[in-house]
Scaffold this motif. Structure first.
Motif, mmCIF file in Angstrom:
data_model
loop_
_atom_site.group_PDB
_atom_site.id
_atom_site.type_symbol
_atom_site.label_atom_id
_atom_site.label_comp_id
_atom_site.label_asym_id
_atom_site.label_seq_id
_atom_site.Cartn_x
_atom_site.Cartn_y
_atom_site.Cartn_z
ATOM 1 N N ALA A 90 11.497 -8.107 -9.466
ATOM 2 C CA ALA A 90 9.395 -8.581 -9.488
ATOM 3 C C ALA A 90 9.207 -7.135 -9.342
ATOM 4 C CB ALA A 90 9.958 -9.138 -7.929
ATOM 5 N N VAL A 91 7.833 -7.242 -8.895
ATOM 6 C CA VAL A 91 7.059 -6.196 -8.866
ATOM 7 C C VAL A 91 5.956 -5.899 -8.521
ATOM 8 C CG1 VAL A 91 5.596 -5.749 -11.407
ATOM 9 C CG2 VAL A 91 6.549 -4.063 -10.177
ATOM 10 N N SER A 92 5.279 -5.084 -7.543
ATOM 11 C CA SER A 92 3.874 -5.329 -6.732
ATOM 12 C C SER A 92 2.862 -4.373 -6.545
ATOM 13 C CB SER A 92 4.598 -5.819 -5.327
ATOM 14 O OG SER A 92 3.839 -5.934 -4.021
ATOM 15 N N SER A 93 1.773 -4.972 -6.464
ATOM 16 C CA SER A 93 0.848 -4.153 -6.283
ATOM 17 C C SER A 93 -0.691 -4.395 -5.778
ATOM 18 C CB SER A 93 0.473 -3.478 -7.513
ATOM 19 O OG SER A 93 -0.736 -2.632 -7.933
ATOM 20 N N ILE A 94 -1.310 -3.693 -5.158
ATOM 21 C CA ILE A 94 -2.453 -3.695 -4.754
ATOM 22 C C ILE A 94 -3.534 -4.296 -6.154
ATOM 23 C CG2 ILE A 94 -4.294 -2.657 -3.066
ATOM 24 C CD1 ILE A 94 -2.283 -2.000 -1.363
ATOM 25 N N VAL A 109 0.544 -14.152 -4.611
ATOM 26 C CA VAL A 109 -1.069 -12.916 -4.180
ATOM 27 C C VAL A 109 -1.136 -13.639 -2.208
ATOM 28 C CG1 VAL A 109 -3.440 -12.653 -4.215
ATOM 29 C CG2 VAL A 109 -2.428 -13.177 -5.822
ATOM 30 N N ASN A 110 -0.870 -12.332 -1.898
ATOM 31 C CA ASN A 110 -1.312 -12.649 -0.115
ATOM 32 C C ASN A 110 -1.982 -11.723 -0.169
ATOM 33 O OD1 ASN A 110 1.411 -13.981 0.083
ATOM 34 N ND2 ASN A 110 2.501 -12.104 -0.432
ATOM 35 N N GLU A 111 -2.640 -12.417 1.019
ATOM 36 C CA GLU A 111 -3.801 -11.935 1.968
ATOM 37 C C GLU A 111 -2.956 -10.703 2.792
ATOM 38 O OE1 GLU A 111 -7.713 -10.677 2.703
ATOM 39 O OE2 GLU A 111 -6.832 -12.057 0.609
ATOM 40 N N LYS A 112 -3.115 -9.345 3.048
ATOM 41 C CA LYS A 112 -2.642 -8.107 3.919
ATOM 42 C C LYS A 112 -3.861 -8.229 4.724
ATOM 43 C CE LYS A 112 1.520 -8.298 1.874
ATOM 44 N NZ LYS A 112 3.023 -7.703 2.337
ATOM 45 N N THR A 113 -3.370 -7.666 5.814
ATOM 46 C CA THR A 113 -4.188 -6.601 7.009
ATOM 47 C C THR A 113 -3.755 -5.257 6.734
ATOM 48 O OG1 THR A 113 -4.678 -9.062 8.447
ATOM 49 C CG2 THR A 113 -4.894 -6.791 9.163
ATOM 50 N N GLN A 114 -5.385 -4.612 6.525
ATOM 51 C CA GLN A 114 -4.245 -3.722 6.828
ATOM 52 C C GLN A 114 -4.707 -2.795 8.423
ATOM 53 O OE1 GLN A 114 -7.485 -1.085 4.283
ATOM 54 N NE2 GLN A 114 -6.216 1.119 4.838
ATOM 55 N N THR A 115 -3.773 -1.717 9.221
ATOM 56 C CA THR A 115 -3.970 -1.646 10.004
ATOM 57 C C THR A 115 -3.590 0.295 10.303
ATOM 58 O OG1 THR A 115 -1.624 -1.817 10.741
ATOM 59 C CG2 THR A 115 -3.213 -3.400 11.564
ATOM 60 N N ARG A 116 -4.076 0.516 11.704
ATOM 61 C CA ARG A 116 -3.798 1.624 12.216
ATOM 62 C C ARG A 116 -3.967 1.892 13.540
ATOM 63 N NH1 ARG A 116 -7.805 3.914 14.963
ATOM 64 N NH2 ARG A 116 -10.266 3.345 15.191
ATOM 65 N N TYR A 155 -6.583 -6.991 2.249
ATOM 66 C CA TYR A 155 -6.673 -6.151 1.180
ATOM 67 C C TYR A 155 -5.930 -7.373 0.261
ATOM 68 C CZ TYR A 155 -1.586 -4.442 1.958
ATOM 69 O OH TYR A 155 -1.254 -3.902 2.978
ATOM 70 N N ARG A 156 -5.514 -7.914 -1.125
ATOM 71 C CA ARG A 156 -4.893 -8.851 -1.437
ATOM 72 C C ARG A 156 -3.457 -7.584 -2.179
ATOM 73 N NH1 ARG A 156 -6.539 -12.265 -5.465
ATOM 74 N NH2 ARG A 156 -7.789 -10.263 -6.491
ATOM 75 N N GLU A 157 -1.923 -8.472 -2.085
ATOM 76 C CA GLU A 157 -0.739 -8.217 -3.008
ATOM 77 C C GLU A 157 -0.643 -8.894 -3.290
ATOM 78 O OE1 GLU A 157 3.005 -5.185 -1.853
ATOM 79 O OE2 GLU A 157 3.045 -7.235 -0.597
#
Length: 186
Positions: free
Chosen positions: A155-159, A98-105, A133-135
């Motif tokens: 591997a499969v990934s999701s938020i 589980v990785n903590e990610k930063t959402q940007t714009r 968010y966490r992925e």
């Protein structure tokens, strides 16, 4: 009226067909003869961390059940107990991250500061953080136990939601990754 109903059915099927899970890895040994494999067992990971949290243990057990269902549906039989003593044909290793990610714009020209002054003024678009968010990523390794050869690496990934992962989400993610399984068809 019929066109509205038809349009609604098409819209529902498109939304239902979109999955929030994406396959991030699907590599296989092209020389593997999957018809020769009959049994499988899970690799014991309790030696890595003897005291994982109860939430983690419950999640891993659900993942193991979902993987076992997919493999049994494809004609493989699970060997229980000690995998070495039972000598299964395939060993299944499961990993989660589980990785903590930063959402940007990106910024727009309308957000540029109003500036009057030197001629060398320069503005460019930048990425601005707007949230985190966490992925989660679920990895599966299937190994030939006798030759100790990696047969399938997927591997499969999701938020992840803030509420946690439900058994239904785990089942859906495992089904998504097994849609690319190179072994026996279900």
């Amino acid at each position: 009226m019929k066109t509205v109903v038809a349009l609604l059915l098409v819209l529902i099927s498109v939304v239902a067909g979109c999955s929030s899970y994406r396959i991030v890895k699907n590599e296989q040994d092209g020389s593997a003869n999957w018809s020769t494999y009959r049994t499988f067992a899970f690799i014991d990971t309790s030696r890595i961390d003897p005291s994982p949290g109860t939430t983690y243990q419950a999640m891993m057990e659900q993942v193991k059940r979902a993987v076992a269902v997919e493999l049994v549906n494809r004609g493989y039989q699970q060997v229980t107990g000690d995998p070495i003593a039972g000598q299964p044909d395939l060993l299944v290793n499961i990993g989660t991250v589980v990785n903590e990610k930063t959402q940007t714009r990106p910024t727009t020209i309308y957000e540029a500061p109003r500036y009057i002054g030197q001629r060398r003024y320069h503005w460019q678009s930048q990425e601005v953080p707007v949230g985190t968010y966490r992925e989660g990523t679920l990895s599966l390794h299937i190994v030939d136990s006798r030759r100790e050869n990696l047969l399938w690496d997927a591997a499969v990934s999701s938020i992840l939601s803030k509420k946690g992962v439900t058994p239904e989400q785990i089942n859906e993610a495992v089904a998504k990754v097994f849609s690319k399984f190179p072994g026996k068809a279900s």
